[in-house]
Design a protein around this motif. Structure first.
Motif, PDB file in Angstrom:
ATOM      1  N   ARG A   9       0.691  -1.242   0.006  1.00 36.19           N
ATOM      2  CA  ARG A   9       0.017  -0.121  -0.106  1.00 36.19           C
ATOM      3  C   ARG A   9       0.892   1.281   0.043  1.00 36.19           C
ATOM      4  NH1 ARG A   9      -5.702  -1.468   3.337  1.00 36.19           N
ATOM      5  NH2 ARG A   9      -6.230  -3.148   1.943  1.00 36.19           N
ATOM      6  N   GLY A  10       0.386   2.221  -0.823  1.00 34.94           N
ATOM      7  CA  GLY A  10       1.195   3.502  -1.214  1.00 34.94           C
ATOM      8  C   GLY A  10       2.385   3.274  -2.042  1.00 34.94           C
ATOM      9  N   ILE A  11       2.839   2.122  -2.479  1.00 33.65           N
ATOM     10  CA  ILE A  11       3.847   2.141  -3.463  1.00 33.65           C
ATOM     11  C   ILE A  11       3.186   1.902  -4.698  1.00 33.65           C
ATOM     12  CG2 ILE A  11       5.901   0.665  -4.221  1.00 33.65           C
ATOM     13  CD1 ILE A  11       6.276  -0.467  -1.407  1.00 33.65           C
ATOM     14  N   LEU A  12       3.522   2.781  -5.592  1.00 31.48           N
ATOM     15  CA  LEU A  12       2.958   2.694  -7.195  1.00 31.48           C
ATOM     16  C   LEU A  12       3.892   1.760  -7.910  1.00 31.48           C
ATOM     17  CD1 LEU A  12       1.836   6.309  -7.909  1.00 31.48           C
ATOM     18  CD2 LEU A  12       0.523   4.491  -6.725  1.00 31.48           C
ATOM     19  N   GLU A  13       3.242   0.906  -8.589  1.00 35.17           N
ATOM     20  CA  GLU A  13       3.831  -0.294  -9.517  1.00 35.17           C
ATOM     21  C   GLU A  13       4.887  -0.857  -8.590  1.00 35.17           C
ATOM     22  OE1 GLU A  13       4.726   0.938 -13.810  1.00 35.17           O
ATOM     23  OE2 GLU A  13       4.638   3.164 -12.811  1.00 35.17           O
ATOM     24  N   PRO A  14       4.400  -1.657  -7.547  1.00 34.39           N
ATOM     25  CA  PRO A  14       5.176  -2.504  -6.755  1.00 34.39           C
ATOM     26  C   PRO A  14       6.023  -3.633  -7.379  1.00 34.39           C
ATOM     27  CG  PRO A  14       2.871  -2.917  -6.363  1.00 34.39           C
ATOM     28  CD  PRO A  14       2.879  -1.833  -7.254  1.00 34.39           C
ATOM     29  N   ALA A  15       5.433  -4.166  -8.207  1.00 36.02           N
ATOM     30  CA  ALA A  15       6.212  -5.248  -9.096  1.00 36.02           C
ATOM     31  C   ALA A  15       7.287  -4.780  -9.569  1.00 36.02           C
ATOM     32  CB  ALA A  15       5.093  -5.949 -10.113  1.00 36.02           C
ATOM     33  N   ARG A  16       7.248  -3.458 -10.409  1.00 38.65           N
ATOM     34  CA  ARG A  16       8.276  -2.751 -10.933  1.00 38.65           C
ATOM     35  C   ARG A  16       9.344  -2.502 -10.242  1.00 38.65           C
ATOM     36  NH1 ARG A  16       8.732   2.596 -12.307  1.00 38.65           N
ATOM     37  NH2 ARG A  16      10.300   3.071 -13.796  1.00 38.65           N
ATOM     38  N   LEU A  17       9.170  -1.951  -9.085  1.00 33.93           N
ATOM     39  CA  LEU A  17       9.829  -1.866  -7.717  1.00 33.93           C
ATOM     40  C   LEU A  17      10.696  -2.846  -7.360  1.00 33.93           C
ATOM     41  CD1 LEU A  17      11.308   0.269  -5.554  1.00 33.93           C
ATOM     42  CD2 LEU A  17       9.562  -0.722  -4.141  1.00 33.93           C
ATOM     43  N   MET A  18      10.042  -4.212  -7.362  1.00 33.43           N
ATOM     44  CA  MET A  18      10.736  -5.297  -6.691  1.00 33.43           C
ATOM     45  C   MET A  18      11.736  -5.792  -7.707  1.00 33.43           C
ATOM     46  SD  MET A  18       9.842  -5.601  -3.629  1.00 33.43           S
ATOM     47  CE  MET A  18       8.329  -5.015  -2.763  1.00 33.43           C
ATOM     48  N   ARG A  19      11.500  -5.671  -9.113  1.00 33.65           N
ATOM     49  CA  ARG A  19      12.361  -6.182 -10.085  1.00 33.65           C
ATOM     50  C   ARG A  19      13.659  -5.198 -10.079  1.00 33.65           C
ATOM     51  NH1 ARG A  19       7.530  -6.484 -13.181  1.00 33.65           N
ATOM     52  NH2 ARG A  19       8.196  -4.535 -14.350  1.00 33.65           N
ATOM     53  N   ARG A  20      13.522  -4.008  -9.894  1.00 30.97           N
ATOM     54  CA  ARG A  20      14.742  -3.215  -9.964  1.00 30.97           C
ATOM     55  C   ARG A  20      15.664  -2.888  -8.633  1.00 30.97           C
ATOM     56  NH1 ARG A  20      14.229   0.107 -14.518  1.00 30.97           N
ATOM     57  NH2 ARG A  20      16.363   0.550 -14.077  1.00 30.97           N
ATOM     58  N   GLY A  78       8.426  14.352   7.392  1.00 35.43           N
ATOM     59  CA  GLY A  78       7.038  14.295   7.945  1.00 35.43           C
ATOM     60  C   GLY A  78       6.012  13.710   7.016  1.00 35.43           C
ATOM     61  N   VAL A  79       4.661  13.708   7.392  1.00 33.25           N
ATOM     62  CA  VAL A  79       3.609  13.207   6.706  1.00 33.25           C
ATOM     63  C   VAL A  79       3.616  13.955   5.209  1.00 33.25           C
ATOM     64  CG1 VAL A  79       1.212  12.803   6.493  1.00 33.25           C
ATOM     65  CG2 VAL A  79       2.183  12.668   8.727  1.00 33.25           C
ATOM     66  N   GLY A  80       3.796  13.137   4.112  1.00 35.14           N
ATOM     67  CA  GLY A  80       3.828  13.705   2.753  1.00 35.14           C
ATOM     68  C   GLY A  80       2.285  13.927   2.558  1.00 35.14           C
ATOM     69  N   ARG A  81       1.836  15.254   2.052  1.00 38.33           N
ATOM     70  CA  ARG A  81       0.424  15.153   1.554  1.00 38.33           C
ATOM     71  C   ARG A  81       0.399  14.981  -0.033  1.00 38.33           C
ATOM     72  NH1 ARG A  81      -3.197  17.923   4.644  1.00 38.33           N
ATOM     73  NH2 ARG A  81      -2.822  18.815   6.585  1.00 38.33           N
ATOM     74  N   LYS A  82       1.657  15.132  -0.607  1.00 38.58           N
ATOM     75  CA  LYS A  82       1.435  14.963  -2.160  1.00 38.58           C
ATOM     76  C   LYS A  82       2.254  13.781  -2.361  1.00 38.58           C
ATOM     77  CE  LYS A  82       1.433  20.106  -2.747  1.00 38.58           C
ATOM     78  NZ  LYS A  82       2.312  21.336  -3.634  1.00 38.58           N
ATOM     79  N   LEU A  83       2.129  13.299  -3.702  1.00 37.99           N
ATOM     80  CA  LEU A  83       3.074  12.098  -4.290  1.00 37.99           C
ATOM     81  C   LEU A  83       4.534  12.237  -4.086  1.00 37.99           C
ATOM     82  CD1 LEU A  83       2.510   9.289  -5.896  1.00 37.99           C
ATOM     83  CD2 LEU A  83       2.851  10.912  -7.980  1.00 37.99           C
ATOM     84  N   PHE A  84       5.215  11.482  -3.411  1.00 37.85           N
ATOM     85  CA  PHE A  84       6.523  11.477  -3.395  1.00 37.85           C
ATOM     86  C   PHE A  84       7.332  10.641  -4.377  1.00 37.85           C
ATOM     87  CE2 PHE A  84      10.448   9.650  -1.912  1.00 37.85           C
ATOM     88  CZ  PHE A  84      11.184  10.420  -1.529  1.00 37.85           C
ATOM     89  N   SER A  85       8.108  11.429  -5.102  1.00 37.86           N
ATOM     90  CA  SER A  85       8.998  10.833  -6.394  1.00 37.86           C
ATOM     91  C   SER A  85      10.413  10.726  -6.243  1.00 37.86           C
ATOM     92  CB  SER A  85       8.420  11.312  -7.704  1.00 37.86           C
ATOM     93  OG  SER A  85       9.124  10.816  -8.653  1.00 37.86           O
ATOM     94  N   ILE A  86      11.124   9.869  -6.478  1.00 42.65           N
ATOM     95  CA  ILE A  86      12.527   9.777  -6.309  1.00 42.65           C
ATOM     96  C   ILE A  86      13.028   8.930  -7.426  1.00 42.65           C
ATOM     97  CG2 ILE A  86      12.651   7.590  -4.774  1.00 42.65           C
ATOM     98  CD1 ILE A  86      15.084   8.977  -3.486  1.00 42.65           C
ATOM     99  N   VAL A  87      14.255   9.595  -7.992  1.00 45.26           N
ATOM    100  CA  VAL A  87      14.923   8.927  -8.968  1.00 45.26           C
ATOM    101  C   VAL A  87      16.381   8.422  -8.526  1.00 45.26           C
ATOM    102  CG1 VAL A  87      15.999   9.259 -11.185  1.00 45.26           C
ATOM    103  CG2 VAL A  87      13.968  10.577 -10.916  1.00 45.26           C
ATOM    104  N   LEU A  88      16.543   6.858  -8.749  1.00 44.55           N
ATOM    105  CA  LEU A  88      17.705   6.461  -8.093  1.00 44.55           C
ATOM    106  C   LEU A  88      18.706   6.104  -9.352  1.00 44.55           C
ATOM    107  CD1 LEU A  88      15.910   3.511  -5.805  1.00 44.55           C
ATOM    108  CD2 LEU A  88      16.781   5.985  -5.221  1.00 44.55           C
ATOM    109  N   THR A  89      19.737   6.323  -9.065  1.00 43.90           N
ATOM    110  CA  THR A  89      21.027   6.200 -10.009  1.00 43.90           C
ATOM    111  C   THR A  89      22.119   5.184  -9.234  1.00 43.90           C
ATOM    112  OG1 THR A  89      22.044   8.121  -9.984  1.00 43.90           O
ATOM    113  CG2 THR A  89      20.181   8.035 -11.406  1.00 43.90           C
TER     114      THR A  89
END
Length: 285
Positions: A9-20, A78-89
């Protein structure tokens, strides 16, 4: 023994995350579970940039991260009211502490609303929060564990070693049990687990508390109001259900307490940036 949450819950496209990346959750020491939901650990070794998006929980996180050979950084989110996005490299490691909603208050000892919508580095908090000041004054003073050398930081060693260091660090912050904090955490848990909770006034009445006191408790201890918590948990459920394929949107809207399907679609799209149908079908922008 309680196990870490197994949902996405809260993770968008969780299957993609687990692959990467390598993502896992671990439980804290038993004495800390009163306040801490779990530790979350992420390791990656990427050949191309990877973006991950998360719809935040109504919870504070303390995050330690190291990218490549760079220095370890620590922050309070703190509690994020908006969508959180991060780019990993490249390569990196993250060790996070997700507190139970309301559970950070005994560590912070002020209104948690001060943190809402913000991410503060320990360096920025040195004049406001003693644990951050201590860490900034002596960055090599973090406790050692197992094969981790003293001063090597949190994001070093095996999972067990990293969790042991986090246990020692949080214990050193000396949180004290507080019946009001326990009350608030219990109220949030009731909202999370009971789909029938739809209105703040009805919830307050059912729990023998005034709406005004409920609002004050949530803002002070959780960082957001009860109405926001209700809507966020229901949206989390909608996102998770959509990840498994297109559900009956009209039926799901009614089940989650929306007046109609259009309201669910608007909420979903506003928070995630993509319509429910597009998300369920894997049509990402």
């Amino acid at each position: 023994m309680r196990q870490p949450r197994g949902d996405s819950r809260g993770i968008l496209e969780p299957a993609r995350l687990m692959r990467r990346v390598r993502f896992r959750r671990q439980l804290p020491a038993a004495a800390l579970r009163r306040w801490v939901e779990h530790y979350w650990l992420v390791d990656w070794d990427l050949t191309e940039p990877f973006e991950q998006r998360v719809v935040p929980h109504p919870a504070v996180n303390v995050v330690f991260q190291r990218h490549g050979d760079g220095p370890e950084r620590a922050e309070v989110a703190g509690v994020g009211r908006k969508l959180f996005s991060i780019v990993l490299t490249g390569t990196g490691r993250v060790c996070g502490v997700q507190f139970r909603p309301g559970g950070f208050h005994p560590f912070w000892q002020r209104s948690v609303a001060e943190l809402t919508g913000r991410r503060w580095s320990f360096a920025e908090l040195t004049d406001r929060w003693p644990p951050a000041a201590a860490a900034s004054a002596d960055p090599t003073g973090l406790p050692a564990a197992g094969g981790a050398a003293a001063g090597s930081g949190i994001c070093t060693g095996t999972d067990a070693e990293r969790c042991h260091v986090l246990d020692a660090l949080l214990t050193s912050w000396a949180p004290r049990p507080d019946p009001v904090t326990d009350e608030v955490m219990g109220l949030v848990e009731a909202i999370r687990t009971d789909r029938g909770v739809r209105r703040v006034d009805e919830f307050a009445r059912d729990h023998g508390i005034s709406v005004r006191r409920l609002q004050r408790l949530f803002v002070t201890h959780v960082g957001v109001g009860p109405k926001w918590v209700i809507r966020r948990y229901r949206l989390h459920e909608a996102i998770e259900r959509a990840a498994g394929g297109p559900p009956d949107w009209a039926g799901l809207a009614a089940e989650l307490g929306y007046s109609d399907q259009a309201h669910l679609v608007r909420d979903f799209t506003a928070v995630t940036g993509v319509s429910p149908g597009a998300y369920a079908h894997g049509d990402r922008r």
